[in-house]
Design a protein around this motif. Sequence first.
Motif, PDB file in Angstrom:
ATOM      1  N   LEU A 174       0.663  -1.350   0.072  1.00 18.56           N
ATOM      2  CA  LEU A 174       0.095   0.004   0.094  1.00 18.56           C
ATOM      3  C   LEU A 174       0.833   1.292   0.063  1.00 18.56           C
ATOM      4  O   LEU A 174       0.461   2.227  -0.433  1.00 18.56           O
ATOM      5  N   ARG A 175       2.128   1.145   0.311  1.00 12.83           N
ATOM      6  CA  ARG A 175       3.188   2.293   0.510  1.00 12.83           C
ATOM      7  C   ARG A 175       3.745   2.576  -0.661  1.00 12.83           C
ATOM      8  O   ARG A 175       4.055   3.363  -1.148  1.00 12.83           O
ATOM      9  N   VAL A 176       4.510   1.176  -0.874  1.00 11.02           N
ATOM     10  CA  VAL A 176       5.402   1.479  -2.049  1.00 11.02           C
ATOM     11  C   VAL A 176       4.939   0.724  -3.392  1.00 11.02           C
ATOM     12  O   VAL A 176       5.933   0.786  -4.378  1.00 11.02           O
ATOM     13  N   GLY A 177       3.971   0.161  -3.608  1.00 10.66           N
ATOM     14  CA  GLY A 177       3.572  -0.478  -4.896  1.00 10.66           C
ATOM     15  C   GLY A 177       3.653  -2.118  -4.635  1.00 10.66           C
ATOM     16  O   GLY A 177       4.668  -2.717  -3.771  1.00 10.66           O
ATOM     17  N   ALA A 178       3.153  -2.789  -5.557  1.00  8.25           N
ATOM     18  CA  ALA A 178       3.348  -4.354  -5.623  1.00  8.25           C
ATOM     19  C   ALA A 178       4.763  -4.912  -5.735  1.00  8.25           C
ATOM     20  O   ALA A 178       5.478  -5.694  -5.003  1.00  8.25           O
ATOM     21  N   GLU A 179       5.195  -4.076  -6.950  1.00  9.42           N
ATOM     22  CA  GLU A 179       6.465  -4.447  -7.333  1.00  9.42           C
ATOM     23  C   GLU A 179       7.431  -4.552  -6.192  1.00  9.42           C
ATOM     24  O   GLU A 179       8.349  -5.628  -5.993  1.00  9.42           O
ATOM     25  N   ARG A 180       7.710  -3.261  -5.587  1.00 10.49           N
ATOM     26  CA  ARG A 180       8.696  -3.149  -4.605  1.00 10.49           C
ATOM     27  C   ARG A 180       8.496  -4.414  -3.523  1.00 10.49           C
ATOM     28  O   ARG A 180       9.401  -4.532  -2.792  1.00 10.49           O
ATOM     29  N   ALA A 181       7.257  -4.139  -3.088  1.00 10.97           N
ATOM     30  CA  ALA A 181       6.960  -5.077  -2.016  1.00 10.97           C
ATOM     31  C   ALA A 181       7.379  -6.337  -1.872  1.00 10.97           C
ATOM     32  O   ALA A 181       7.915  -6.966  -1.028  1.00 10.97           O
ATOM     33  N   VAL A 182       6.944  -6.983  -3.019  1.00 11.09           N
ATOM     34  CA  VAL A 182       7.219  -8.234  -3.338  1.00 11.09           C
ATOM     35  C   VAL A 182       8.859  -8.487  -3.356  1.00 11.09           C
ATOM     36  O   VAL A 182       9.286  -9.447  -2.966  1.00 11.09           O
ATOM     37  N   ALA A 183       9.340  -7.613  -3.944  1.00 11.26           N
ATOM     38  CA  ALA A 183      10.799  -7.810  -4.410  1.00 11.26           C
ATOM     39  C   ALA A 183      11.648  -7.750  -2.853  1.00 11.26           C
ATOM     40  O   ALA A 183      12.563  -8.462  -2.584  1.00 11.26           O
ATOM     41  N   GLY A 184      11.140  -6.623  -2.096  1.00 13.93           N
ATOM     42  CA  GLY A 184      11.725  -7.064  -0.758  1.00 13.93           C
ATOM     43  C   GLY A 184      11.419  -8.026   0.042  1.00 13.93           C
ATOM     44  O   GLY A 184      12.251  -8.503   0.814  1.00 13.93           O
ATOM     45  N   ALA A 185      10.206  -8.561   0.079  1.00 16.46           N
ATOM     46  CA  ALA A 185       9.959  -9.918   0.696  1.00 16.46           C
ATOM     47  C   ALA A 185      10.814 -10.923   0.241  1.00 16.46           C
ATOM     48  O   ALA A 185      11.193 -12.036   0.915  1.00 16.46           O
ATOM     49  N   LEU A 186      10.952 -11.108  -1.254  1.00 18.19           N
ATOM     50  CA  LEU A 186      11.803 -12.229  -1.900  1.00 18.19           C
ATOM     51  C   LEU A 186      13.204 -12.034  -1.377  1.00 18.19           C
ATOM     52  O   LEU A 186      13.957 -13.224  -1.304  1.00 18.19           O
ATOM     53  N   GLU A 187      13.777 -10.669  -1.353  1.00 19.72           N
ATOM     54  CA  GLU A 187      15.152 -10.576  -0.834  1.00 19.72           C
ATOM     55  C   GLU A 187      15.406 -11.189   0.433  1.00 19.72           C
ATOM     56  O   GLU A 187      16.499 -12.023   0.621  1.00 19.72           O
ATOM     57  N   VAL A 188      14.479 -11.206   1.330  1.00 22.20           N
ATOM     58  CA  VAL A 188      14.929 -11.647   2.541  1.00 22.20           C
ATOM     59  C   VAL A 188      14.212 -13.175   3.082  1.00 22.20           C
ATOM     60  O   VAL A 188      14.785 -13.896   3.605  1.00 22.20           O
ATOM     61  N   LEU A 189      12.939 -13.080   2.768  1.00 24.45           N
ATOM     62  CA  LEU A 189      12.328 -14.696   2.839  1.00 24.45           C
ATOM     63  C   LEU A 189      12.731 -15.494   2.041  1.00 24.45           C
ATOM     64  O   LEU A 189      12.366 -16.919   2.157  1.00 24.45           O
ATOM     65  N   GLY A 190      12.596 -15.109   0.647  1.00 24.87           N
ATOM     66  CA  GLY A 190      13.090 -16.107  -0.374  1.00 24.87           C
ATOM     67  C   GLY A 190      11.597 -16.585  -1.112  1.00 24.87           C
ATOM     68  O   GLY A 190      10.764 -16.136  -0.591  1.00 24.87           O
ATOM     69  N   PRO A 191      11.798 -17.203  -2.176  1.00 27.84           N
ATOM     70  CA  PRO A 191      10.502 -17.225  -3.142  1.00 27.84           C
ATOM     71  C   PRO A 191       9.546 -18.220  -2.521  1.00 27.84           C
ATOM     72  O   PRO A 191       8.211 -18.169  -2.558  1.00 27.84           O
ATOM     73  N   ASP A 192       9.952 -19.458  -1.792  1.00 31.50           N
ATOM     74  CA  ASP A 192       9.127 -20.413  -1.384  1.00 31.50           C
ATOM     75  C   ASP A 192       8.011 -19.888  -0.331  1.00 31.50           C
ATOM     76  O   ASP A 192       6.989 -20.070  -0.266  1.00 31.50           O
ATOM     77  N   VAL A 193       8.808 -19.009   0.454  1.00 33.36           N
ATOM     78  CA  VAL A 193       7.818 -18.635   1.834  1.00 33.36           C
ATOM     79  C   VAL A 193       6.927 -17.583   1.247  1.00 33.36           C
ATOM     80  O   VAL A 193       5.799 -17.534   1.747  1.00 33.36           O
ATOM     81  N   VAL A 194       7.467 -16.622   0.363  1.00 29.13           N
ATOM     82  CA  VAL A 194       6.469 -15.652  -0.099  1.00 29.13           C
ATOM     83  C   VAL A 194       5.372 -16.440  -0.908  1.00 29.13           C
ATOM     84  O   VAL A 194       4.070 -15.892  -0.905  1.00 29.13           O
ATOM     85  N   ALA A 195       5.758 -17.318  -1.952  1.00 28.28           N
ATOM     86  CA  ALA A 195       4.774 -18.038  -2.635  1.00 28.28           C
ATOM     87  C   ALA A 195       3.686 -18.649  -1.643  1.00 28.28           C
ATOM     88  O   ALA A 195       2.346 -18.822  -1.729  1.00 28.28           O
ATOM     89  N   ASP A 196       4.093 -19.258  -0.580  1.00 29.01           N
ATOM     90  CA  ASP A 196       3.202 -20.007   0.353  1.00 29.01           C
ATOM     91  C   ASP A 196       2.095 -19.171   0.883  1.00 29.01           C
ATOM     92  O   ASP A 196       1.116 -19.652   1.232  1.00 29.01           O
ATOM     93  N   CYS A 197       2.391 -17.918   0.783  1.00 29.02           N
ATOM     94  CA  CYS A 197       1.266 -16.959   1.430  1.00 29.02           C
ATOM     95  C   CYS A 197       0.229 -16.321   0.522  1.00 29.02           C
ATOM     96  O   CYS A 197      -0.844 -15.541   0.711  1.00 29.02           O
ATOM     97  N   LEU A 198       0.501 -16.736  -0.812  1.00 30.02           N
ATOM     98  CA  LEU A 198      -0.544 -16.332  -1.737  1.00 30.02           C
ATOM     99  C   LEU A 198      -1.918 -16.580  -1.520  1.00 30.02           C
ATOM    100  O   LEU A 198      -2.742 -15.733  -1.551  1.00 30.02           O
ATOM    101  N   PRO A 199      -2.277 -18.126  -1.107  1.00 32.13           N
ATOM    102  CA  PRO A 199      -3.584 -18.382  -0.725  1.00 32.13           C
ATOM    103  C   PRO A 199      -4.079 -17.436   0.122  1.00 32.13           C
ATOM    104  O   PRO A 199      -5.444 -17.453   0.482  1.00 32.13           O
ATOM    105  N   LEU A 200      -3.440 -16.908   1.070  1.00 29.47           N
ATOM    106  CA  LEU A 200      -4.111 -15.927   2.142  1.00 29.47           C
ATOM    107  C   LEU A 200      -3.996 -14.317   1.677  1.00 29.47           C
ATOM    108  O   LEU A 200      -4.162 -13.782   2.524  1.00 29.47           O
ATOM    109  N   LEU A 201      -3.691 -13.993   0.681  1.00 32.48           N
ATOM    110  CA  LEU A 201      -3.771 -12.721   0.104  1.00 32.48           C
ATOM    111  C   LEU A 201      -5.109 -12.685  -0.433  1.00 32.48           C
ATOM    112  O   LEU A 201      -5.546 -12.464  -1.515  1.00 32.48           O
TER     113      LEU A 201
END
Length: 932
Positions: free
Chosen positions: A491-518
């Motif tokens: 909501l503050r920086v846009g979808a692209e930067r928000a996802v990129a920041g999460a991928l950088e720290v948590l990794g793609p697997d953890v971020v992908a697991d949260c998609l059903p809860l979006l």
Amino acid sequence: MQPPKAADASDAEPHPGRSRPPAGPRPDESRASAGKGPDAPRGPAGESGPERGTAPGHPAGSTLSTVAQEQAERVSGDEPLLPARVHRPSDLMRLLIGILAIVVLFAIAAFAHGTTAGLEQDINKGTGQAPDVLIKIAGLVSSIAVLLVPVAFAIERLIKRDGLRIADGVLAAVLAHGVTLATDLWVSRYAPGTIKDALTQPQAGSLTDPVHGYLAPVIAYMTAVGMARRPRWRVVLWVVLLLDAFAMLVGGYTTPFSIVLTVLIGWTVAYGTLYTVGSPNVRPTGQHLMAGLRHVGFRPVTAMRAEDFPDSGDQSDRGRRYLVSLEDGPPLDVTVVDREQQAQGFFYRAWRRLTLRGITQRRSIQSLRQALEQEALLAYAAIAAGANAPKLIATSELGPDAVMLVYEHIGGRSLDALEDSEITDEVLHGAWRQVKALQSRRIAHRRLTGDAILVDRSGKVFVTDLRGGEIAAGDLVLRMDVAQLLTTTGLRVGAERAVAGALEVLGPDVVADCLPLLQPIALSRSTRATLRRLARERSQREREAVLEASDAARRARAQEHGAPEEAAKPGRKALRNQKQAEKRALDDALEEAREEDLLSQMRQQVLRIRPQAPVEPVRLERIKPRTLVSFIAGAFAAYYLISQVTQADFGTVSEQAEWGWVAAAVGFSALSYVAAAMSLLGFVPERVPFGKTVLAQVAGSFVKIVAPAAVGGVALNTRFLQRAGVRPGLAVASVGASQLFGLGCHILLLAAFGYLTGTERTPSSLTPSRTVIAGLLTVAVLVLVVTAVPFLRKFVVTRVRSLFAGVVPRMIDVVQRPQKLLTGIGGMLLLTGTFVMCLDASIRAFSGPDVPTLSYASIAVVFLAGNALGSAAPTPGGMGAVEGALMLGLIAVNLPKEVAAPAVVLYRLLTFWLPVLPGWLCFNHLTRKGEL
């Protein structure tokens, strides 16, 4: 020495760990200062002073009240006054519980007559063996004590200058007496016989009072003044009440259910009074805070209120926060939580706990001790997990109704307070590193909104507000934290930067697991409100783009002919081409203006990295509000219908039924599908096969069984028109235009037939019914009120505009084709006529020679009213609501219920239940053909 100032103690919702920028205090902030006397306890590093964390009143140190009195001389209070009274959510909860208990008591008395009679007999048998002397003594003592005890308590309160409580008690007693009189009147004159038998009994040629005229006010008084919260008075209260109840039961002046009802009325009226007028405010002030800090070994100098937070359901219990400076050492962040703030948001949390599945939430109601222990545990666990969190250094109680938590001060600003340009990638990575540290130890935060992320002056990120978190959390809750922070940053920086920041720290697997809860239901309340606001803004931009494209096309058409709109009209073929070009321009403009919501954008960003990631939303709702309302409404409707139907002798009625009228009712029911097809096609300028449209209306009979009447048909017709070649936007507009015309036609017919029904004694005359006229006047007054009040007018206009957006241009297209318009309006009138005739034939099928004949106007009013209730009901097909409304309406127009019950059953059987099988066949046929 300059007199110090006390802290602002107004209501707020700050949370631990957040503080102001290093700049000075704002003009509306106030301070609390304590004098530096020689007797002040030493700081945290000192040897003397009371033990830190000792509760007030603990033998190890002086009581907090004593300390507060000592410090009151040193602290001059100029802080804004707290409101004298507060409306406690706990009082509202007790009021609702009391009302529910009264309803349950009446239900038991009405439907369990055998149980109530047996209970009374057993009690009378047991009490009949008591000695007469004991009975007389108990009656005398209780009658005197029930009057003396309230007076004694009032005298004690007046001596202690607590007259407000006595005034509240007197008001509650007066209201309870009024409710008692009203209940006695209702039971004696209007209540069913079973309720009257359960609450009264014969006594000297008359009946006893259902509710005691003096005991209910006394109970209301005692509850309102708070006698039950004082141990000594509580014992006296219960002894008096039990003694009085015993004397009344043994003497035969009451029944067990009457005593229970009396207690419930007094108790309920007391809490209703307290919630309405408010309870005396006992929240701790700045002076109490300063005294409490000294009590745990600190030497405070000033206490400054931190920023207030906006009112939000999921942040309402965070407490008030102060920035406290000490004589020696760094400042402190102190959070004060009182009992009333702890109770705020109870109903919202209880509803979430009831409706969401697979989510372990904390208790809806926590004691202050439990809240303090939970927050302390989470604060220590977060630091032990390696996360940057405020360090908790002391806790204590501030009297019986508040606690405080003392944290090390962290100077900084929250994520919400930062400008968009200040939220760098380093800040995003720092926030995600805190979440990663928490989740490494299975700690869930549960409130990762923008004000829970703090950034200090050096750019270091802290996670705060851990009170709502969980230890040893499950996978689902941990994934919800990731989804929440992903949405918060998006909501503050846009979808692209928000996802990129999460991928950088948590990794793609953890971020992908949260998609059903979006999904909105998994997010916090404030986040859902923000997403709804953005959705409204997107819809508004889309509407503006369509209107601009329509105006541009109209101006281009006018310029093309070189004359204004009054010029000679082009030919029919050219006009058709112009309309098609304009429609294409509108569709293109709508397609260009359409924007994807934030959650969809973030899903797409993650799917670019993990295309195989699951995106199907997890079902989190255990029960939806509509389902709950449908269940309750269906239960009441089923009970009413069963109670009415079981009284009818269907064997005799079916033997005397006229099967010719039954066949006529079947014919009118079948003709209604032809009329429904006409009413739809009349608002579709495009060519659509009539036969398939009729089949689609029959298929709607199957859809109605699983969806509300006002929803299933709209969705099916829209889908059918799209499959028939009509553009999606135009299909929605056509169905909306049909619904709009149908609504207007329904209202006009209801008003016209209602005016012609006549009086209740002469339903076939043309004399206007007073009831109908009164109803029309009431509706007119409501319309005037809505149009006069700006808030209501804006609310209604917004809802109507969003409901019928795009309908007006479609209606203009239809008006230009009189044949289509005539088909649509004629179909609506024919549809109403066929249903009225079907109901009339159902009535005539069971009407004997002695049953008066109803006028068509009366039957039409009954049908239109029942159909309106069925459309508004959340149950599938208006189930229960339609049957109840039709049966009540027919009985109201003087049709015997022995005829009304089978007539309604036959009508609903022909128009709702029997068409389900043909509807299922048509639905499958059209689906296989690709028409649905």
